[in-house]
Design a protein around this motif. Structure first.
Motif, PDB file in Angstrom:
ATOM      1  N   HIS A   1     -12.973   3.171   9.470  1.00  0.00           N
ATOM      2  CA  HIS A   1     -11.652   2.917   8.897  1.00  0.00           C
ATOM      3  C   HIS A   1     -11.071   4.140   8.201  1.00  0.00           C
ATOM      4  O   HIS A   1      -9.873   4.216   7.958  1.00  0.00           O
TER       5      HIS A   1
ATOM      6  N   TRP B   1       2.091   3.381   3.161  1.00  0.00           N
ATOM      7  CA  TRP B   1       3.182   3.090   4.100  1.00  0.00           C
ATOM      8  C   TRP B   1       4.259   4.165   4.093  1.00  0.00           C
ATOM      9  O   TRP B   1       5.028   4.276   5.053  1.00  0.00           O
TER      10      TRP B   1
ATOM     11  N   ALA C   1      -5.379  -7.014   0.669  1.00  0.00           N
ATOM     12  CA  ALA C   1      -6.167  -6.251   1.623  1.00  0.00           C
ATOM     13  C   ALA C   1      -7.232  -7.127   2.251  1.00  0.00           C
ATOM     14  O   ALA C   1      -7.903  -7.914   1.560  1.00  0.00           O
TER      15      ALA C   1
ATOM     16  N   ASN D   1       0.849  -1.193   0.000  1.00  0.00           N
ATOM     17  CA  ASN D   1       0.000   0.000   0.000  1.00  0.00           C
ATOM     18  C   ASN D   1       0.888   1.248   0.000  1.00  0.00           C
ATOM     19  O   ASN D   1       1.774   1.375   0.841  1.00  0.00           O
TER      20      ASN D   1
ATOM     21  N   TRP E   1      -3.450   4.612   9.924  1.00  0.00           N
ATOM     22  CA  TRP E   1      -3.278   5.127  11.284  1.00  0.00           C
ATOM     23  C   TRP E   1      -2.130   6.124  11.376  1.00  0.00           C
ATOM     24  O   TRP E   1      -2.075   6.916  12.318  1.00  0.00           O
TER      25      TRP E   1
ATOM     26  N   GLN F   1      -9.020  -2.273  14.555  1.00  0.00           N
ATOM     27  CA  GLN F   1      -8.473  -2.734  13.288  1.00  0.00           C
ATOM     28  C   GLN F   1      -7.366  -1.783  12.821  1.00  0.00           C
ATOM     29  O   GLN F   1      -7.601  -0.603  12.596  1.00  0.00           O
TER      30      GLN F   1
ATOM     31  N   LYS G   1       2.363  -8.758   6.986  1.00  0.00           N
ATOM     32  CA  LYS G   1       0.971  -8.503   6.604  1.00  0.00           C
ATOM     33  C   LYS G   1       0.833  -7.416   5.532  1.00  0.00           C
ATOM     34  O   LYS G   1      -0.106  -7.472   4.718  1.00  0.00           O
ATOM     35  N   PRO G   2       1.725  -6.401   5.480  1.00  0.00           N
ATOM     36  CA  PRO G   2       1.602  -5.420   4.395  1.00  0.00           C
ATOM     37  C   PRO G   2       1.821  -6.000   3.003  1.00  0.00           C
ATOM     38  O   PRO G   2       1.530  -5.334   2.009  1.00  0.00           O
TER      39      PRO G   2
ATOM     40  N   SER H   1       2.721  -1.086  13.639  1.00  0.00           N
ATOM     41  CA  SER H   1       3.348  -1.257  12.325  1.00  0.00           C
ATOM     42  C   SER H   1       4.432  -2.321  12.375  1.00  0.00           C
ATOM     43  O   SER H   1       4.542  -3.161  11.468  1.00  0.00           O
TER      44      SER H   1
ATOM     45  N   ALA I   1       2.876  -5.656  12.450  1.00  0.00           N
ATOM     46  CA  ALA I   1       2.341  -6.010  11.134  1.00  0.00           C
ATOM     47  C   ALA I   1       3.446  -6.480  10.196  1.00  0.00           C
ATOM     48  O   ALA I   1       3.308  -7.490   9.492  1.00  0.00           O
TER      49      ALA I   1
ATOM     50  N   THR J   1      -4.567  -0.289  10.207  1.00  0.00           N
ATOM     51  CA  THR J   1      -4.193  -0.116   8.806  1.00  0.00           C
ATOM     52  C   THR J   1      -3.087   0.934   8.760  1.00  0.00           C
ATOM     53  O   THR J   1      -2.889   1.692   9.725  1.00  0.00           O
TER      54      THR J   1
END
Length: 366
Positions: free
Chosen positions: A222, A20, A364, A17, A303, A298, A359-360, A351, A354, A300
């Motif tokens: 979100h 980032w 999605a 994404n 944030w 949640q 996970k990044p 982060s 994650a 993402t």
């Protein structure tokens, strides 16, 4: 648990994404803030060094992954460009370059030495500033000609492409005296061009976003962190013309007194930031109180919207407090700084967790 069940072969840079790059922006601005507040608390200085080095590492890693995505999965990158939200995150890459340039100039000399830090900051600025223009105009062109985005989908993300221009005169003003004298006048003009782009487009986008909030209420959970992005143009709108004029005066192209009135003008704009900060905080606290825990927890990369905008507003508050010798603004600056560091630690921790699970690099929702 879903991420753990996903085969490792599905992890790919094609899912990276562009949001980032906001992690570099956020960590870089926190490093600058730690350095500024460290003038009163010396123990913050080594923390600023650590945050700066971390931002360099993050920038290098994300640039490598992003270039790999463009090279190996160009269609995925084009799909991002044609996405109504992802497309508007493309300018975060050059913004990250410019924020790193600012942090390098202000913090880098203590770690890297002047002979390395100054050329590195100059190079990042010279690379990032034209990319700001190309990305912001390119994204606007795609949105205006390829996409039809309803007003209900408006969010703080809409600030990013046009308002990214304000970072150029801020960083350029700080770095102006480091460039050869023959370039001073042209760089001063170059920075002024971006100042006009950013300030005027901020007004247009702000009115659109307020219209959306009046008509449709707050965004979905979100997207709620994106509301905080509105603090970025306020902080940058205070600092960018100030540092631009200071830079011009420092190299003898502008009268010394031209920038002296800006803190008094800036404090009026700061009032808008205070209003926006309070509204954003109320939105967030109300969501935490009323929404199910699965929604409010949640994570993402969005944030990171809590961090860079708040950092820009915090730095402008500190600068105004010093220029105006205001105890009220100084108290506000320290309060904002505490909130900033708190948000940064939480988002940075989430982060890291994650990325530990890669996970990044998953689709999605995985």
């Amino acid at each position: 648990m879903q991420g753990a069940a996903t085969p490792a072969s599905e992890r790919s840079v094609r899912f990276l994404n562009p949001a980032w790059f906001t992690s570099v922006m956020g960590t870089g601005v926190v490093a600058v803030a730690l350095g500024q507040f460290g003038q009163q608390l010396a123990w913050l200085e080594p923390v600023a060094w650590a945050a700066y080095l971390l931002s360099l590492l993050m920038l290098a890693g994300l640039l490598a992954l992003w270039m790999l995505k463009v090279w190996r999965h160009p269609q995925a990158a084009l799909a991002d460009l044609n996405h109504p939200q992802f497309s508007q995150l493309f300018p975060t890459l050059p913004i990250a370059l410019l924020v790193t340039a600012l942090a390098t100039r202000q913090i880098g000399p203590a770690l890297l030495g002047e002979n390395l830090a100054v050329p590195l900051a100059q190079g990042l600025y010279l690379l990032g500033s034209p990319l700001i223009f190309l990305f912001s105009v390119g994204v606007a062109f795609v949105i205006f000609t390829r996409l039809e985005v309803p007003l209900k989908e408006a969010s703080g993300v809409w600030f990013i492409p046009p308002v990214s221009a304000l970072v150029v005169p801020l960083v350029g003003g700080v770095l102006l005296a480091d460039f050869p004298r023959a370039l001073h006048r042209e760089l001063l003009v170059w920075n002024g061009i971006f100042l006009g782009i950013g300030l005027l487009l901020f007004i247009f986008v702000l009115s659109t976003l307020l219209q959306r909030l009046y008509a449709f209420g707050r965004p979905s959970p979100h997207m709620l962190p994106s509301v905080w992005i509105g603090l970025a143009p306020v902080g940058l709108g205070i600092l960018a013309p100030w540092r631009w004029l200071e830079g011009g005066a420092r190299v003898g192209l502008l009268p010394e007194g031209w920038s002296e009135a800006l803190p008094f003008v800036g404090v009026a704009l700061w009032g808008l930031g205070l209003w926006w900060f309070t509204l954003s905080l109320m939105f967030w606290l109300d969501m935490l109180w009323s929404q199910p825990s699965r929604e409010r927890l949640q994570f993402t990369p969005g944030w990171w919207s809590f961090v860079f905008p708040l950092g820009a507003f915090t730095l402008s508050t500190l600068a105004l407090s010093r220029a105006l010798e205001s105890g009220l603004l100084l108290l506000a600056a320290w309060g904002l700084f505490a909130v900033l560091v708190g948000f940064w630690l939480v988002v940075l921790t989430r982060s890291i967790l994650a990325w530990m699970g890669l996970k990044p690099l998953l689709p999605a929702g995985s």
